[in-house]
Each structure stands twice: as C-alpha cells, then as structure tokens.
Design an enzyme around this catalytic site. Structure first.
Site, mmCIF file in Angstrom:
data_model
loop_
_atom_site.group_PDB
_atom_site.id
_atom_site.type_symbol
_atom_site.label_atom_id
_atom_site.label_comp_id
_atom_site.label_asym_id
_atom_site.label_seq_id
_atom_site.Cartn_x
_atom_site.Cartn_y
_atom_site.Cartn_z
ATOM 1 N N LYS A 116 0.873 -1.286 0.055
ATOM 2 C CA LYS A 116 -0.006 -0.079 -0.134
ATOM 3 C C LYS A 116 0.774 1.199 -0.088
ATOM 4 C CE LYS A 116 -4.524 1.144 0.050
ATOM 5 N NZ LYS A 116 -5.570 0.159 -0.384
HETATM 6 P P1 NAD Z 1 -13.081 7.755 -3.119
HETATM 7 O O1 NAD Z 1 -12.079 8.889 -2.976
HETATM 8 O O2 NAD Z 1 -13.443 7.547 -4.404
HETATM 9 O O3 NAD Z 1 -14.445 8.139 -2.222
HETATM 10 C C1 NAD Z 1 -14.292 8.373 -0.746
HETATM 11 C C2 NAD Z 1 -15.914 8.759 -0.463
HETATM 12 O O4 NAD Z 1 -15.957 8.753 0.944
HETATM 13 C C3 NAD Z 1 -16.571 10.124 -1.122
HETATM 14 O O5 NAD Z 1 -17.613 9.944 -1.419
HETATM 15 C C4 NAD Z 1 -16.122 11.095 0.203
HETATM 16 O O6 NAD Z 1 -16.941 12.156 0.174
HETATM 17 C C5 NAD Z 1 -16.535 10.109 1.247
HETATM 18 N N1 NAD Z 1 -16.207 10.717 2.520
HETATM 19 C C6 NAD Z 1 -14.900 11.234 3.099
HETATM 20 N N2 NAD Z 1 -14.927 11.638 4.309
HETATM 21 C C7 NAD Z 1 -16.219 11.423 4.607
HETATM 22 C C8 NAD Z 1 -16.803 11.522 5.919
HETATM 23 N N3 NAD Z 1 -16.467 12.136 7.027
HETATM 24 N N4 NAD Z 1 -18.227 10.988 5.978
HETATM 25 C C9 NAD Z 1 -18.839 10.039 5.197
HETATM 26 N N5 NAD Z 1 -18.176 10.151 3.777
HETATM 27 C C10 NAD Z 1 -16.976 10.800 3.825
HETATM 28 O O7 NAD Z 1 -12.540 6.586 -2.435
HETATM 29 P P2 NAD Z 1 -12.971 5.025 -2.762
HETATM 30 O O8 NAD Z 1 -12.137 4.362 -3.749
HETATM 31 O O9 NAD Z 1 -14.501 4.754 -2.979
HETATM 32 O O10 NAD Z 1 -12.564 4.228 -1.216
HETATM 33 C C11 NAD Z 1 -13.466 4.249 -0.184
HETATM 34 C C12 NAD Z 1 -12.991 2.946 0.828
HETATM 35 O O11 NAD Z 1 -12.933 1.766 0.165
HETATM 36 C C13 NAD Z 1 -11.630 3.393 1.346
HETATM 37 O O12 NAD Z 1 -11.413 2.701 2.563
HETATM 38 C C14 NAD Z 1 -10.715 2.439 0.373
HETATM 39 O O13 NAD Z 1 -9.477 1.871 1.065
HETATM 40 C C15 NAD Z 1 -11.733 1.480 0.073
HETATM 41 N N6 NAD Z 1 -11.548 0.463 -1.164
HETATM 42 C C16 NAD Z 1 -11.455 1.067 -2.103
HETATM 43 C C17 NAD Z 1 -11.244 0.352 -3.432
HETATM 44 C C18 NAD Z 1 -11.095 0.748 -4.844
HETATM 45 O O14 NAD Z 1 -10.923 0.168 -5.735
HETATM 46 N N7 NAD Z 1 -11.357 2.111 -5.003
HETATM 47 C C19 NAD Z 1 -10.811 -1.106 -3.242
HETATM 48 C C20 NAD Z 1 -10.873 -1.667 -2.051
HETATM 49 C C21 NAD Z 1 -11.170 -0.684 -0.803
#
Ligand code: NAD
Length: 426
Positions: A116
């Site tokens: 990571k």
């Molecule tokens: P992203 O940046 O696309 O979206 C993050 C979302 O979280 C946004 O809508 C943002 O507004 C919201 N957010 C941030 N602070 C917040 C708060 N205080 N309250 C409510 N919402 C809030 O990120 P993502 O890729 O969707 O990742 C989200 C989670 O999923 C993370 O934990 C990431 O590690 C995990 N994840 C992502 C992937 C991927 O393929 N993108 C894969 C596995 C896990």
C-alpha cells in the site's frame, strides 16, 4: 528458529490502525493454531519506504510532501495495493492497509502479496497540474520499488484512473519501455480493464446478495444505507438499487440523506456528476447527521468511506442485521464483540471489498498476455471468484465457530502459512 521481533502487539499504541490488524491476526492465529514462526513474519512488514517530494506549486513556491509505500509481504506473489491521497496518510495507516492487502489477496485466492502507498496531501485543494507533478515525483522516487513483477499499485481514496496513467507514464520514462502491468486501475484504452472501475462496488453487491441468501432474506424486501459516494459507495449503491434493494440513506463528506421510500440512486449519481462529484445540495431525501446513517433503521449497512467509523458506542446502536465493509477498516476491533453479541453478520473488508483487487488482477493478466476481455467476461469471472471466496470464508467461520471476519483471516492464514513453509528460506 528465533521468534524475536521488533513489532509486537503490546508495543503499539491503542489508536494505531496497524494494531487493529494485529488484534484480529492474534485472535485468528489463536483459533486456527498458527505457529509463532509464521505469525512473527506477518507482524513485520517486509519493506517500508518514506520519501520527501519537493513540488513546484502553481504559485511558483516549492512545497515538500511526504510519500509512503509499504510492502507487507511478497510471500504469495508481487505486492499489490492502492495509492491513497489524503491528509491522514501516515506510516501506520499505510502499514495497516498493506497488511490487509496481504490477507485480502489470499482470501481472493490471487497470486499476490500485499502493499500500500500514499501521499500526505489534500487533493481537493490542488490543481490538476500540481497533482500530476506530485504523482510523477512519487513514481520517480518509487521507481525501484514498483515493478510489474515486484510491486503493483492501484487507485484508492483520493486517486483514480487519471493518477494511474501518470504513474505508468513516469515509470515508463524511467525504465525506457512500455510496462502497462506495473499499475492497475488504468484508463481503458491505456491497458485498463473493462469492469475495473465498478469492480469494488460490484463485489460489495455480490457479497451482499450472498449474505442475504444465508440469512434467507429477499433482496427485494431489504433496505440499505451506504456511507461514502465515491468509487466504492456510489457503485455499490447503484448496483444494490439495481438488485431491487431499497437504498434509504446515502452520504459523503458534504451531505447525508435519508428517504424512507428509497433514494433515487440514478438521480443522485447524475446530480453528483455535475456537482464536483459530491452530494451537497441534492434534494432526494432529508438531511441527517453523518452518524445517523450508521445507526439508521435499515437491514444492510455498507460503510464505504472511512476507517474506524464503527466504534464500540456506534456498534451498540446499529440496527442493521448485516454489515458489508466496502471501506478498509471501518470497524474498530473493540466493536467486534458488540456486533457478534448482537448477532449482526459482518462481511469483513478483506472479503467484501476484494472485487477491486480481483479485477486488478484480471487487468494485470490481460496486460501480461496482451489480450483483452469483454466486460461480460470480466464480470462473470469476478462474480465466480467472489462467490468462491465468500463460501470459503463462510465455511471457515462455521468450521472454527467464529465470525466471518476471523473466518476470513483464517482463510488467509492458511494460504500464507503454506507459502512461508513451502519457501523454506528462513
Ligand atoms: P473515493 O475517494 O472514491 O471516495 C471516498 C468517499 O468517501 C467520497 O464520497 C467522500 O466524500 C467520502 N467521505 C470522505 N470523508 C467522509 C466522511 N467524513 N463522511 C462520509 N463520507 C466521507 O474512495 P474509494 O475508492 O471509494 O474508497 C473508499 C474506501 O474503500 C476506502 O476505505 C478504500 O480504501 C476502500 N477501497 C477502495 C477500493 C477501490 O477500488 N477504489 C478497493 C478496496 C477498498
């Protein structure tokens, strides 16, 4: 064999995210009967790199950013894991996320280890030019860490296909060639895979349906709340909605909304698309507090934004029967026993959000093979892989009389233990 270590559970601070990894690892190791010789390897990440990145800002001033990359394990293959941009990015967070990637790839049965990375920055306050310079500086600094058969990044919070294209370009410049398999989650047309962008949300949907089946619940009679409206949350909400699940609450960092009749997810997506990607100002429901989404009166809760949001106190008030962890680490270890005592089924992050890395693997395979699949084929393979991982985890949970979370860790430990013993190079 010596079992001395520099990193033990006791030496970590209460609030450490890496602690949360070790806490679950310790529980699973005890139930499964993992040897200390294997546990000690997993408690200590293989490689941690920290760099300073001086960037010319648009103002003409130089700012220095901190960049991180941790390779937790390459026991089962090249390390795989996302790159996160955010102000909370630090050694501990990256270390924890890299360890989860080791376990996630093992649960998903992928030939990968875990890694990571991230940069401490606020991408929302930076221009596109500044972000490109920062991403390329980070890649130049990590040019010997990354590699198609060494360490393969992907998008995570705050990054997307755009940053992956910049990483590929910078890596190609340093290594003087074209190496599309060095990074996944790239734009389609630059070696990206069809279906990758929606894959994590799709995995959340498949895991939700599989869990509902175990609970004998009809998706068409089920309600859900989804925290986060980014890549994972928005795609999960859309796909759950398409399956007939009534999504009554959605939220991001700008707004949280509730609608008892179900939110029109397509309208929310269309609104966010023309509103800088955020929900602020969307009128598809009444505004509620962020915290109220987590304790809303729904059947399924999908935390798909931040880590550590389900604390012990929140867990006491959760009404959902099922939690599908779209985010990494949304539940603190202290909340686990509360959820277990309340009979809430938690499909843990290392299973529930493994759809993303699964399709990243498919992208990597396609890059190495030089032959590209249809979206239908990607989705079909993804769904099969997800179902198989779900069943393994469920069965291990039942076999060891424990939760799905610990069942998932045990599933991963079995594979990593085999790799450590088979290599025999200690
Ligand atoms: P992203 O940046 O696309 O979206 C993050 C979302 O979280 C946004 O809508 C943002 O507004 C919201 N957010 C941030 N602070 C917040 C708060 N205080 N309250 C409510 N919402 C809030 O990120 P993502 O890729 O969707 O990742 C989200 C989670 O999923 C993370 O934990 C990431 O590690 C995990 N994840 C992502 C992937 C991927 O393929 N993108 C894969 C596995 C896990």
């Amino acid at each position: 064999m010596t079992t001395k270590t520099n990193t033990t559970t006791a030496e970590h601070k209460e609030s450490s995210m890496f602690d949360a990894v070790l806490a679950r690892l310790d529980v699973a190791a005890k139930i499964y009967g993992l040897s200390e010789d294997v546990a000690i390897v997993l408690r200590n990440p293989q490689k941690q790199v920290k760099v300073s990145l001086p960037i010319m800002m648009d103002s003409g001033k130089i700012e220095v950013f901190e960049g991180f990359r941790t390779v937790h394990s390459t026991i089962l293959g090249p390390s795989k894991g996302g790159i996160r941009y955010g102000m909370d990015v630090c050694d501990d967070e990256v270390k924890a996320l890299s360890a989860w990637m080791t376990f996630k790839c093992a649960v998903a049965n992928l030939p990968y280890g875990g890694g990571k990375g991230g940069i401490k920055c606020d991408p929302r306050k930076m221009s596109v030019g500044e972000l490109e310079r920062l991403t390329k500086a980070y890649t130049y600094a990590m040019a010997d860490v990354f590699g198609p058969h060494k360490d393969v990044p992907a998008p995570d919070m705050g990054t997307s296909a755009r940053e992956m294209a910049w990483i590929l370009d910078a890596y190609n410049t340093v290594h003087r060639g074209n190496f599309p398999a060095v990074v996944t989650g790239k734009p389609v047309g630059m070696g990206g895979s069809l279906g990758r962008e929606t894959a994590t949300g799709r995995g959340v949907m498949v895991a939700t349906l599989a869990a509902l089946k175990k609970l004998n619940l009809d998706p068409k009679k089920v309600t859900a709340a989804v925290q986060g409206f980014g890549n994972v949350g928005a795609n999960a909400a859309r796909l759950l909605h398409e399956q007939g699940i009534k999504v009554c609450a959605i939220g991001d960092h700008t707004a949280t909304l509730w609608n008892e009749k179900g939110i029109d997810i397509n309208a929310a997506l269309a609104y966010a698309k023309t509103n800088g990607g955020v929900l602020k100002g969307f009128h598809g429901g009444v505004e509620i507090k962020n915290i109220e989404l987590l304790t809303a009166n729904v059947d399924v809760l999908v935390p798909a934004a931040l880590q550590n949001v389900i604390t012990e106190e929140i867990a006491v008030n959760i009404k959902a029967k099922l939690i599908i962890e779209g985010a990494n680490g949304p539940t603190v270890p202290e909340a686990d026993h509360v959820l277990q005592e309340k009979g809430i089924i938690v499909v843990p992050d290392i299973l529930a959000n493994s759809g993303g890395v699964t399709v990243s693997y498919f992208e990597w395979v396609q890059n190495n093979y030089g032959h590209y699949w249809t979206e239908e084929e990607v989705n079909k393979r993804h769904d099969e892989s997800m179902h198989s991982a779900f069943d393994h985890v469920w069965n291990n949970g039942q076999k060891y009389k424990t939760t799905m979370r610990i069942g998932a860790y045990i599933t991963a430990l079995m594979k990593v233990e085999f790799g450590i013993k088979a290599k025999g190079n200690y």
